[in-house]
Scaffold this active site. Sequence first.
Site, PDB file in Angstrom:
ATOM      1  N   ARG A  47     -32.335  39.170 -14.670  1.00 38.64           N
ATOM      2  CA  ARG A  47     -32.104  38.199 -15.762  1.00 38.64           C
ATOM      3  C   ARG A  47     -33.085  37.038 -15.629  1.00 38.64           C
ATOM      4  O   ARG A  47     -33.665  36.579 -16.615  1.00 38.64           O
ATOM      5  CB  ARG A  47     -30.658  37.691 -15.739  1.00 38.64           C
ATOM      6  CG  ARG A  47     -29.628  38.740 -16.099  1.00 38.64           C
ATOM      7  CD  ARG A  47     -28.265  38.128 -16.377  1.00 38.64           C
ATOM      8  NE  ARG A  47     -27.665  37.477 -15.218  1.00 38.64           N
ATOM      9  CZ  ARG A  47     -26.874  38.079 -14.325  1.00 38.64           C
ATOM     10  NH1 ARG A  47     -26.595  39.370 -14.463  1.00 38.64           N
ATOM     11  NH2 ARG A  47     -26.357  37.404 -13.308  1.00 38.64           N
ATOM     12  N   LYS A 137     -24.808  25.004 -28.309  1.00 38.43           N
ATOM     13  CA  LYS A 137     -24.468  25.938 -29.381  1.00 38.43           C
ATOM     14  C   LYS A 137     -23.088  26.536 -29.134  1.00 38.43           C
ATOM     15  O   LYS A 137     -22.717  26.810 -27.983  1.00 38.43           O
ATOM     16  CB  LYS A 137     -25.496  27.058 -29.452  1.00 38.43           C
ATOM     17  CG  LYS A 137     -25.393  27.858 -30.737  1.00 38.43           C
ATOM     18  CD  LYS A 137     -25.793  29.294 -30.557  1.00 38.43           C
ATOM     19  CE  LYS A 137     -24.695  30.069 -29.880  1.00 38.43           C
ATOM     20  NZ  LYS A 137     -24.920  31.515 -29.878  1.00 38.43           N
ATOM     21  N   LYS A 220     -26.108  27.057 -37.877  1.00 38.22           N
ATOM     22  CA  LYS A 220     -26.667  28.393 -37.627  1.00 38.22           C
ATOM     23  C   LYS A 220     -25.812  29.398 -38.393  1.00 38.22           C
ATOM     24  O   LYS A 220     -24.832  29.935 -37.851  1.00 38.22           O
ATOM     25  CB  LYS A 220     -26.657  28.672 -36.118  1.00 38.22           C
ATOM     26  CG  LYS A 220     -27.129  30.071 -35.748  1.00 38.22           C
ATOM     27  CD  LYS A 220     -27.474  30.179 -34.269  1.00 38.22           C
ATOM     28  CE  LYS A 220     -27.760  31.606 -33.875  1.00 38.22           C
ATOM     29  NZ  LYS A 220     -28.401  31.746 -32.577  1.00 38.22           N
TER      30      LYS A 220
HETATM   31  C1  5MM Z   1     -24.997  36.068 -33.233  1.00 38.36           C
HETATM   32  O1  5MM Z   1     -25.626  35.949 -32.006  1.00 38.36           O
HETATM   33  C2  5MM Z   1     -26.502  34.832 -31.845  1.00 38.36           C
HETATM   34  C3  5MM Z   1     -27.811  35.067 -32.518  1.00 38.36           C
HETATM   35  O2  5MM Z   1     -28.360  36.266 -32.011  1.00 38.36           O
HETATM   36  P1  5MM Z   1     -28.759  37.419 -33.034  1.00 38.36           P
HETATM   37  O3  5MM Z   1     -29.915  36.852 -33.819  1.00 38.36           O
HETATM   38  O4  5MM Z   1     -29.151  38.553 -32.115  1.00 38.36           O
HETATM   39  O5  5MM Z   1     -27.574  37.743 -33.880  1.00 38.36           O
HETATM   40  C4  5MM Z   1     -26.710  34.599 -30.360  1.00 38.36           C
HETATM   41  O6  5MM Z   1     -27.124  33.276 -30.099  1.00 38.36           O
HETATM   42  C5  5MM Z   1     -25.468  34.921 -29.616  1.00 38.36           C
HETATM   43  O7  5MM Z   1     -24.579  33.887 -29.764  1.00 38.36           O
HETATM   44  C6  5MM Z   1     -25.878  35.219 -28.190  1.00 38.36           C
HETATM   45  O8  5MM Z   1     -26.628  36.405 -28.167  1.00 38.36           O
HETATM   46  C7  5MM Z   1     -24.733  35.284 -27.226  1.00 38.36           C
HETATM   47  O9  5MM Z   1     -23.748  36.113 -27.634  1.00 38.36           O
HETATM   48  P2  5MM Z   1     -22.511  36.331 -26.617  1.00 38.36           P
HETATM   49  O10 5MM Z   1     -21.578  37.209 -27.376  1.00 38.36           O
HETATM   50  O11 5MM Z   1     -23.075  37.013 -25.413  1.00 38.36           O
HETATM   51  O12 5MM Z   1     -21.949  34.996 -26.297  1.00 38.36           O
END
Ligand code: 5MM
Length: 341
Positions: A47, A137, A220
């Site tokens: 990671r 966020k 967002k």
């Molecule tokens: C909706 O997910 C967010 C934007 O990513 P995409 O453009 O891939 O849709 C993203 O910031 C999301 O919140 C993160 O990937 C973290 O998600 P999790 O479910 O791991 O908290």
Amino acid sequence: MSVEGELQATVAAMVQKGKGILAADESLPTITKRFAAVSVEANEENRRAYRTLLLTTPQLGEFVSGVILFEETLGQKAGDGVPLPEVAHRQGIVPGVKVDKGKIPLANAPGDEVTQGLDGLAQRLDAYKAQGARFAKWREVYLISEHNPTPLGVEANAEMLARYAAVCQQQGIVPIVEPEVLLDGDHSLQRCAEVTEVVLHAVFHALHRHHVVLEWMLLKPSMVVSGKDHPHQADAEEVARATITVLRRTVPAAVPSLNFLSGGQTPEQATANLNAMNALFPQMPWELSFSYGRALQEPALKTWRGKPENTEAAQRALHFRAKLNGAARDGRYRPEMEQGG
Ligand code: 5MM
């Protein structure tokens, strides 16, 4: 600097013409899933290596003004010992952090969920700020079904987003407010539009109730799209028109920037949809930008596949995707540009 001055400075650094936000805040289960797709083990070192790759991409700051990090990344260092938030800062990219703690079912609202993480949030924000984070966020998620989201789900999720945003501003951290209407399901574009309008209306009502300063937050949102399994998949122009109609009805002009999530769209679709909005509606009160995770990272992750010798090629893939989305910020993207990578 006063809290107000801090918030203003952070917003100014995050909202810039031709630039958007890279979402690299995947939680442990999500990054494990993303890595599994390219046969990479999701251990801490991998990671760290992957997120170092993203943040050290040469000239990423040309098209990216902010990066959302996972809590773990705030405490990690690049190979040369520089903390990763500082690596972002040196690229002219504002580091931020996802502060929600994931979703649980919402009691008495079957099918709806709600996000946790408000307990101790002010103290956590202080600690993240000391590690370099300047914005946060928080995501609430809305599944569309015949009965969802329920009125209770809409209200409860709006309340969470507003309480989170108010605490952030109190601590001098700019909140990104993320209500995600999922694209899963066989619903029409029209149904997605109706749900998104109800959701955003409730979110801004709650933000108002909690005295959140709209000038010092970013939204967002998800785009208004056809359900993944609906027989007619709306094209970029239909998505743009439906999305802007809903946003005009619900989002006050005081919000400086709307940075869309990609939500499972392909990288090309996400870029084309953002481009169509900016091309068709150049006079909106807010900036129309991106805060993509998958739609920015997917080509880079598929190129990297956990192999150090692929690092530079993966960085070129990320930079290229960011550049195309930079063009979509002012309606200059053309599908032919996809060949230039
Ligand atoms: C909706 O997910 C967010 C934007 O990513 P995409 O453009 O891939 O849709 C993203 O910031 C999301 O919140 C993160 O990937 C973290 O998600 P999790 O479910 O791991 O908290």
